[in-house]
Design an enzyme around this catalytic site. Sequence first.
Site, PDB file in Angstrom:
ATOM      1  N   HIS A  12       0.867  -1.198   0.000  1.00 15.22           N
ATOM      2  CA  HIS A  12       0.000   0.000   0.000  1.00 15.22           C
ATOM      3  C   HIS A  12       0.898   1.240   0.000  1.00 15.22           C
ATOM      4  CE1 HIS A  12      -3.864   2.109   1.387  1.00 15.22           C
ATOM      5  NE2 HIS A  12      -2.969   3.064   1.197  1.00 15.22           N
ATOM      6  N   HIS A  14       1.507   5.399  -1.649  1.00 10.65           N
ATOM      7  CA  HIS A  14       1.122   6.576  -2.437  1.00 10.65           C
ATOM      8  C   HIS A  14       2.388   7.192  -3.018  1.00 10.65           C
ATOM      9  CE1 HIS A  14      -3.010   6.623  -0.835  1.00 10.65           C
ATOM     10  NE2 HIS A  14      -2.433   6.131   0.246  1.00 10.65           N
ATOM     11  N   LYS A  98      -9.404  -0.064  -5.987  1.00 10.29           N
ATOM     12  CA  LYS A  98      -9.470   0.547  -4.660  1.00 10.29           C
ATOM     13  C   LYS A  98     -10.815   1.202  -4.425  1.00 10.29           C
ATOM     14  CE  LYS A  98      -7.820   2.104  -0.735  1.00 10.29           C
ATOM     15  NZ  LYS A  98      -6.693   2.976  -0.433  1.00 10.29           N
ATOM     16  N   HIS A 135     -10.487   1.212   1.613  1.00  7.56           N
ATOM     17  CA  HIS A 135     -10.286   2.183   2.694  1.00  7.56           C
ATOM     18  C   HIS A 135     -11.500   2.031   3.601  1.00  7.56           C
ATOM     19  CE1 HIS A 135      -8.692   5.969   4.498  1.00  7.56           C
ATOM     20  NE2 HIS A 135      -9.899   5.923   5.020  1.00  7.56           N
ATOM     21  N   HIS A 173      -4.715  -0.788   5.684  1.00  3.01           N
ATOM     22  CA  HIS A 173      -4.306  -0.072   6.900  1.00  3.01           C
ATOM     23  C   HIS A 173      -5.285  -0.249   8.063  1.00  3.01           C
ATOM     24  CE1 HIS A 173      -6.949   2.794   4.958  1.00  3.01           C
ATOM     25  NE2 HIS A 173      -6.036   3.274   4.155  1.00  3.01           N
ATOM     26  N   ASP A 246       1.335   2.557   3.556  1.00  2.00           N
ATOM     27  CA  ASP A 246       0.469   3.733   3.383  1.00  2.00           C
ATOM     28  C   ASP A 246       1.312   5.007   3.452  1.00  2.00           C
ATOM     29  OD1 ASP A 246      -1.843   5.178   2.886  1.00  2.00           O
ATOM     30  OD2 ASP A 246      -2.448   5.229   4.985  1.00  2.00           O
TER      31      ASP A 246
HETATM   32  C1  NCD Z   1      -3.645   9.045   2.079  1.00  6.63           C
HETATM   33  C2  NCD Z   1      -3.172  10.093   1.078  1.00  6.63           C
HETATM   34  O1  NCD Z   1      -2.656  11.140   1.502  1.00  6.63           O
HETATM   35  O2  NCD Z   1      -3.281   9.863  -0.137  1.00  6.63           O
HETATM   36  N1  NCD Z   1      -3.720   9.646   3.380  1.00  6.63           N
HETATM   37  C3  NCD Z   1      -3.713   8.996   4.575  1.00  6.63           C
HETATM   38  O3  NCD Z   1      -3.896   9.652   5.591  1.00  6.63           O
HETATM   39  N2  NCD Z   1      -3.498   7.711   4.658  1.00  6.63           N
HETATM   40  C4  NCD Z   1      -4.953   8.469   1.640  1.00  6.63           C
HETATM   41  C5  NCD Z   1      -5.335   7.226   2.408  1.00  6.63           C
HETATM   42  O4  NCD Z   1      -4.749   6.175   2.243  1.00  6.63           O
HETATM   43  O5  NCD Z   1      -6.260   7.332   3.228  1.00  6.63           O
HETATM   44 ZN    ZN Z   2      -3.410   5.012   1.630  1.00  9.66          ZN
END
Ligand code: NCD
Ligand code: ZN
Length: 343
Positions: A12, A14, A98, A135, A173, A246
Site C-alpha cells: 500500500h 502513495h 481501490k 479504505h 491499513h 500507506d
Molecule cells: C492518504 C493520502 O494522503 O493519499 N492519506 C492517509 O492519511 N493515509 C490516503 C489514504 O490512504 O487514506
Molecule cells: Zn493510503
Amino acid sequence: MELVLPRPDDFHLHLRDGAAMADVLAASARQFARAVVMPNLKPPVRTTAEALAYRDRILAALPKGSDFRPLMTLYLTESMTPDEIARAKDSGAVIGVKLYPAGATTNADAGVTDLARVRPVLEAMQRHEIPLLIHGEITDPTVDVFDREAVFVDGVLDPLRRDFPALRVVLEHVTTRHAVQYVQSAAQNLAATITPQHLLYNRNALFAGGLRPHYYCLPLLKLESDRRALVDAATGTDARFFLGTDSAPHARHAKEAACGCAGIYSAPAALELYAEVFETAGALDRLADFASRRGANFYGLPHNKGTVRLVQEAWKVPASCAFGGEKVVPLRAGEILAWRLDG
Ligand code: NCD
Ligand code: ZN
C-alpha cells in the site's frame, strides 16, 4: 547484529505524480522490490489505460539500475463499467481496484457513495479474481472519527462480503482490535495491511505537548489496546496480515496548516520502523513473513529474488526530504533509529 530478509514488498503506497513522485519514488525503490500503487491522484486513475500511463511515468522516473516494479490499481467510481475489469485483468499490470468511500480521505471525493451503484463492477471483480482494496471507514459525519473503521467493518464490509463471498478483499491499513478480530474470524479471501505508524503509536502521539500534524493520517491512530492488537497480528502466525506502509507524502506547508492534510510519509525508513516494532515484540524472526512473503502469497505473486540487509547501526532520519520543489517531513524526522537498511 544484522537481519537478512528476502526482498520485501509494500502492499500500500502513495507515490503521487510529476516532480514530487520522482523525488519520493527512490526511497521506496531502495526498500522494496514491488509496491501496490494507490490511484488517488488528481484526477484519479480510473481506467486501465490511465493506470498503464501512470505505470510508465513511474518506470521512467526510477533511478538507473532499479528493478522496482509498480503494481497498479484502479480507483473505483460509480461510473466504472464491468468491461473495465476485463481490461484490467487482461493488462496483467493492474493488481486490484481501490474502494474509497466518497470523502473518506485524501482525494476520495470521486469515491463511492453507495455500494449498490457498483454491484456489476464488484460482480466482474469476483468473476475475474481482481481483489478489492478497501479504505475501511464510514463517512457518516454523525459517527465519531475514532469509530469509523469499526462501524464500517460491521455495517459495510460484513454485508459486502456476504453479497460477494468469493471476492478477494484487502482491508487496507487496519487500525483497530475490532478490525483485526474481524479479519481473523473471516474466510481466507480477506486480508489486511498494517502501517508502521499504527504499530508504533497510539492517538496520544497526535497531541503530545501540542497538535502534531505529522502524526495525522487516516484512519487515525487509535487506542493503545488497538495498537497492541495490531502488533500481535503483524507478529503472529495468521498469514492474512502483511506489510503496507500507506506512505502518503504531503508538502510540509500542507501538513503544518490550519487545516492540514492526512497522510504520513514513512518511505525513507519504512523497513527500519517495522524492524523496531518486531524487535520490541521479540519477533524479529517473523519480519520476513510479514514483509516478504504473506502479501505476495495473498496476491498470487512469486516471491522476490535477492535479499536486503538490516544492520543495527544508529542513523538520523533527515529533517525533511525533497518533494517536487517543496519539502516533505518524514516520520521520525531528525530522530535516531537503531536499525539501518544497508545499501
Ligand atoms: C492518504 C493520502 O494522503 O493519499 N492519506 C492517509 O492519511 N493515509 C490516503 C489514504 O490512504 O487514506
Ligand atoms: Zn493510503
